[in-house]
Motif scaffolding. Structure first.
Motif, PDB file in Angstrom:
ATOM      1  N   HIS A   1       0.832  -1.206   0.000  1.00  0.00           N
ATOM      2  CA  HIS A   1       0.000   0.000   0.000  1.00  0.00           C
ATOM      3  C   HIS A   1       0.865   1.254   0.000  1.00  0.00           C
ATOM      4  O   HIS A   1       0.588   2.220  -0.717  1.00  0.00           O
ATOM      5  CB  HIS A   1      -0.920  -0.004   1.233  1.00  0.00           C
ATOM      6  CG  HIS A   1      -1.965  -1.068   1.190  1.00  0.00           C
ATOM      7  ND1 HIS A   1      -2.505  -1.625   2.330  1.00  0.00           N
ATOM      8  CD2 HIS A   1      -2.553  -1.708   0.155  1.00  0.00           C
ATOM      9  CE1 HIS A   1      -3.397  -2.551   1.994  1.00  0.00           C
ATOM     10  NE2 HIS A   1      -3.432  -2.620   0.679  1.00  0.00           N
ATOM     11  N   ASP A   2       1.928   1.239   0.794  1.00  0.00           N
ATOM     12  CA  ASP A   2       2.805   2.404   0.864  1.00  0.00           C
ATOM     13  C   ASP A   2       3.505   2.652  -0.466  1.00  0.00           C
ATOM     14  O   ASP A   2       3.692   3.803  -0.880  1.00  0.00           O
ATOM     15  CB  ASP A   2       3.840   2.231   1.982  1.00  0.00           C
ATOM     16  CG  ASP A   2       3.208   2.304   3.367  1.00  0.00           C
ATOM     17  OD1 ASP A   2       2.007   2.653   3.442  1.00  0.00           O
ATOM     18  OD2 ASP A   2       3.897   2.013   4.363  1.00  0.00           O
TER      19      ASP A   2
ATOM     20  N   LEU B   1       3.654   5.875  -3.011  1.00  0.00           N
ATOM     21  CA  LEU B   1       4.884   6.468  -3.542  1.00  0.00           C
ATOM     22  C   LEU B   1       4.769   6.688  -5.048  1.00  0.00           C
ATOM     23  O   LEU B   1       5.237   7.705  -5.576  1.00  0.00           O
ATOM     24  CB  LEU B   1       6.077   5.564  -3.233  1.00  0.00           C
ATOM     25  CG  LEU B   1       6.600   5.563  -1.797  1.00  0.00           C
ATOM     26  CD1 LEU B   1       7.732   4.554  -1.652  1.00  0.00           C
ATOM     27  CD2 LEU B   1       7.092   6.953  -1.399  1.00  0.00           C
ATOM     28  N   TYR B   2       4.150   5.736  -5.746  1.00  0.00           N
ATOM     29  CA  TYR B   2       3.941   5.914  -7.185  1.00  0.00           C
ATOM     30  C   TYR B   2       3.055   7.126  -7.460  1.00  0.00           C
ATOM     31  O   TYR B   2       3.296   7.898  -8.409  1.00  0.00           O
ATOM     32  CB  TYR B   2       3.309   4.658  -7.791  1.00  0.00           C
ATOM     33  CG  TYR B   2       4.298   3.601  -8.181  1.00  0.00           C
ATOM     34  CD1 TYR B   2       5.210   3.822  -9.216  1.00  0.00           C
ATOM     35  CD2 TYR B   2       4.333   2.369  -7.529  1.00  0.00           C
ATOM     36  CE1 TYR B   2       6.118   2.840  -9.581  1.00  0.00           C
ATOM     37  CE2 TYR B   2       5.243   1.386  -7.894  1.00  0.00           C
ATOM     38  CZ  TYR B   2       6.136   1.630  -8.915  1.00  0.00           C
ATOM     39  OH  TYR B   2       7.047   0.671  -9.275  1.00  0.00           O
ATOM     40  N   ALA B   3       2.023   7.302  -6.634  1.00  0.00           N
ATOM     41  CA  ALA B   3       1.147   8.467  -6.798  1.00  0.00           C
ATOM     42  C   ALA B   3       1.922   9.753  -6.564  1.00  0.00           C
ATOM     43  O   ALA B   3       1.776  10.732  -7.317  1.00  0.00           O
ATOM     44  CB  ALA B   3      -0.041   8.366  -5.839  1.00  0.00           C
TER      45      ALA B   3
ATOM     46  N   ARG C   1      12.980  14.714 -15.756  1.00  0.00           N
ATOM     47  CA  ARG C   1      14.426  14.458 -15.752  1.00  0.00           C
ATOM     48  C   ARG C   1      14.827  13.642 -14.535  1.00  0.00           C
ATOM     49  O   ARG C   1      15.743  12.815 -14.598  1.00  0.00           O
ATOM     50  CB  ARG C   1      15.189  15.795 -15.762  1.00  0.00           C
ATOM     51  CG  ARG C   1      16.691  15.653 -15.816  1.00  0.00           C
ATOM     52  CD  ARG C   1      17.353  17.021 -15.798  1.00  0.00           C
ATOM     53  NE  ARG C   1      17.160  17.694 -14.536  1.00  0.00           N
ATOM     54  CZ  ARG C   1      17.922  17.496 -13.467  1.00  0.00           C
ATOM     55  NH1 ARG C   1      18.896  16.617 -13.509  1.00  0.00           N
ATOM     56  NH2 ARG C   1      17.698  18.152 -12.348  1.00  0.00           N
ATOM     57  N   LEU C   2      14.141  13.857 -13.420  1.00  0.00           N
ATOM     58  CA  LEU C   2      14.462  13.111 -12.198  1.00  0.00           C
ATOM     59  C   LEU C   2      13.987  11.663 -12.267  1.00  0.00           C
ATOM     60  O   LEU C   2      14.436  10.832 -11.464  1.00  0.00           O
ATOM     61  CB  LEU C   2      13.818  13.801 -10.982  1.00  0.00           C
ATOM     62  CG  LEU C   2      14.323  15.208 -10.679  1.00  0.00           C
ATOM     63  CD1 LEU C   2      13.550  15.799  -9.509  1.00  0.00           C
ATOM     64  CD2 LEU C   2      15.798  15.194 -10.373  1.00  0.00           C
ATOM     65  N   ARG C   3      13.080  11.370 -13.178  1.00  0.00           N
ATOM     66  CA  ARG C   3      12.578  10.009 -13.384  1.00  0.00           C
ATOM     67  C   ARG C   3      12.093   9.378 -12.072  1.00  0.00           C
ATOM     68  O   ARG C   3      12.537   8.307 -11.663  1.00  0.00           O
ATOM     69  CB  ARG C   3      13.658   9.148 -14.024  1.00  0.00           C
ATOM     70  CG  ARG C   3      14.106   9.676 -15.366  1.00  0.00           C
ATOM     71  CD  ARG C   3      15.394   9.044 -15.846  1.00  0.00           C
ATOM     72  NE  ARG C   3      15.201   7.656 -16.214  1.00  0.00           N
ATOM     73  CZ  ARG C   3      16.193   6.876 -16.629  1.00  0.00           C
ATOM     74  NH1 ARG C   3      17.416   7.351 -16.703  1.00  0.00           N
ATOM     75  NH2 ARG C   3      15.972   5.623 -16.951  1.00  0.00           N
ATOM     76  N   PRO C   4      11.176  10.064 -11.362  1.00  0.00           N
ATOM     77  CA  PRO C   4      10.750   9.559 -10.050  1.00  0.00           C
ATOM     78  C   PRO C   4      10.059   8.205 -10.122  1.00  0.00           C
ATOM     79  O   PRO C   4      10.182   7.395  -9.198  1.00  0.00           O
ATOM     80  CB  PRO C   4       9.794  10.647  -9.540  1.00  0.00           C
ATOM     81  CG  PRO C   4       9.342  11.365 -10.769  1.00  0.00           C
ATOM     82  CD  PRO C   4      10.503  11.333 -11.712  1.00  0.00           C
ATOM     83  N   ARG C   5       9.316   7.921 -11.197  1.00  0.00           N
ATOM     84  CA  ARG C   5       8.656   6.619 -11.294  1.00  0.00           C
ATOM     85  C   ARG C   5       9.678   5.487 -11.377  1.00  0.00           C
ATOM     86  O   ARG C   5       9.504   4.436 -10.755  1.00  0.00           O
ATOM     87  CB  ARG C   5       7.746   6.591 -12.520  1.00  0.00           C
ATOM     88  CG  ARG C   5       6.510   7.480 -12.396  1.00  0.00           C
ATOM     89  CD  ARG C   5       5.659   7.394 -13.647  1.00  0.00           C
ATOM     90  NE  ARG C   5       4.537   8.325 -13.591  1.00  0.00           N
ATOM     91  CZ  ARG C   5       3.367   8.047 -13.040  1.00  0.00           C
ATOM     92  NH1 ARG C   5       3.165   6.864 -12.498  1.00  0.00           N
ATOM     93  NH2 ARG C   5       2.398   8.942 -13.031  1.00  0.00           N
TER      94      ARG C   5
END
Length: 475
Positions: free
Chosen positions: A127-128, A132-134, A148-152
């Motif tokens: 769930h956490d 984080l994806y959201a 540019r940071l590519r957070p996904r």
């Protein structure tokens, strides 16, 4: 369930004032005063970093009942605990949010450590991670540097390592691999895994006795050479990264012991391990070595050739930016250097040149910060550059010298031994596949013509070389 978990996370975040991390953005800044007025009663006197740590501790599972742990063990072994272990200490010697460790003894008298996964932890983490994806999606949309940071990709990399941590069979395999990499090494000792007693939720290994690396006083009393211990830690790190491409990525002091009276480290907790490809190792080594030699143009070229910066990047400008960040930290002991600050400055410079964040290297950066903290604690006078440079130079020579050629030939020889006898048949099969005989003949004629031209050029070159030699001799 997910909504309840989200509500709990939000309530804890607001309790500790963590909205400060998000309401600093210009698009939502007007909400900051509204939150402050509404939640005026909160005691937020502690630094933001301390409040973040307390919030994270409150979010993670803090304890688990001993009965739940017993149920996990008996479900794994399908027999009473007394039939598996001669002794079992119900009090955990180490406890974290994901698992806890108990000392025990096998029926043959072997002293062991038993790591048990906390029941019900997987759904909580799942769930956490979805949250984080959201959050990563919001970062991509709200911030100019989001893509540019590519957070996904970073969250995806983090999720992989979390999944590995929840499978203790995988952690046992990590431990076994690291032990094999450092077999009979005076630098690092790794516990042996007892596979017959391991399962997805349970891991059994040698009990390791040593002095926690953070207890400097006890280390000195036992006769440990502290400066040498600090240098050994640097060598272990670079050996794992560049020789093996497989490194312990959770090297905080709680996971490291030292064998009394020696400079040998003892590694614990193998849930988070980093891996590097040969390409990653080559480019990292080039970057590190160029950095240690103050060859900032070499650093810029390595970034360009690895594809970490756009191909139209001006090398001289990137070189100047790297020099401005790195030059001030040379010739200084570790106590005067902050890797965190250097990484932040490099990050700020990378924004100008659209450097893409490499998710596979995030763990390496985290480990570097762990090494910095450990080195600063052990020996603040340690010169990291002088300690690491000889190792990197030796490794690069082994990768590019005659030893590397022999090693590569040995690795490729079995493949060529199988392939070479098949080449005539494969060539014939390829040529016979053409449905257009005329096109096949045309290609063969072109090959013959090209071969004739090459033969003529070779003859002309040999003749010219012979004529030049004769003129030289006549003189």
């Amino acid at each position: 369930m997910k909504l309840l978990r989200l509500a709990r996370i939000l309530s804890i975040g607001l309790r500790y004032g963590l909205e400060e991390f998000f309401l600093g953005h210009e698009r939502v800044r007007p909400l900051r005063w509204l939150v402050r007025v509404t939640l005026f009663w909160r005691p937020l006197n502690e630094p933001r970093g301390v409040r973040l740590r307390r919030a994270l501790e409150a979010l993670g599972p803090i304890f688990v009942k001993f009965g739940q742990m017993l149920s996990t063990l008996e479900a794994t072994y399908k027999k009473p605990l007394a039939d598996v272990f001669a002794e079992f200490d119900a009090t955990p010697v180490a406890s974290a949010s994901v698992a806890q460790v108990h000392f025990a003894r096998l029926h043959d008298g072997t002293a062991i450590a038993v790591k048990v996964l906390r029941p019900g932890i997987a759904p909580v983490i799942a769930h956490d991670v979805s949250l984080l994806y959201a959050a990563a999606g919001l970062v991509e949309k709200l911030f100019a540097d989001g893509k540019r940071l590519r957070p996904r990709e970073v969250v995806s990399e983090f999720e992989k390592h979390l999944a590995d941590e929840l499978d203790l069979m995988r952690e046992a395999a990590n431990c076994s691999q690291l032990r094999r990499n450092f077999k009979d090494s005076p630098l690092l000792k790794v516990p042996e895994v007892y596979w017959d007693y391991c399962g997805r939720d349970v891991m059994v290994m040698d009990r390791m006795d040593g002095i926690p690396v953070s207890q400097i006083g006890r280390l000195r009393e036992s006769g440990v050479n502290i400066p040498k211990l600090a240098a050994t830690g640097v060598e272990i790190f670079f050996t794992q990264v560049f020789r093996d491409g497989f490194f312990h990525a959770d090297m905080h002091p709680g996971n490291i012991l030292v064998r009394p009276g020696s400079e040998q480290y003892i590694a614990l907790d193998f849930g988070i391990m980093g891996t590097l490809t040969e390409v990653d190792k080559q480019y990292l080594a080039r970057n590190f070595l160029a950095f240690f030699r103050r060859d900032y143009k070499g650093v810029a070229l390595a970034h360009l050739e690895s594809g970490w910066v756009p191909p139209d990047t001006r090398i001289d400008e990137l070189e100047a930016a790297v020099r401005a960040v790195c030059e001030p930290v040379f010739d200084r002991p570790l106590k005067d250097i902050s890797f965190g600050r250097v990484l932040l400055q490099l990050f700020q410079a990378s924004r100008r040149f659209n450097v893409e964040i490499q998710p596979q290297l995030v763990l390496l950066q985290k480990t570097l910060l762990n090494i910095e903290g450990l080195g600063r604690q052990l020996d603040p006078e340690l010169d990291l550059w002088k300690t690491a440079k000889p190792f990197l130079e030796r490794w690069m020579n082994e990768q590019m010298g005659w030893r590397a050629l022999v090693k590569n030939l040995q690795a490729e020889a079995p493949k060529w031994a199988v392939l070479l006898p098949q080449l005539p048949r494969l060539a014939h099969t390829y040529l016979s596949r053409s449905d257009d005989q005329g096109a096949l003949e045309t290609r063969l004629e072109r090959i013959a013509a090209q071969q004739a031209r090459n033969t003529w050029l070779l003859a002309a070159t040999i003749g010219l070389a012979a004529l030049t030699l004769a003129i030289t001799l006549l003189k």
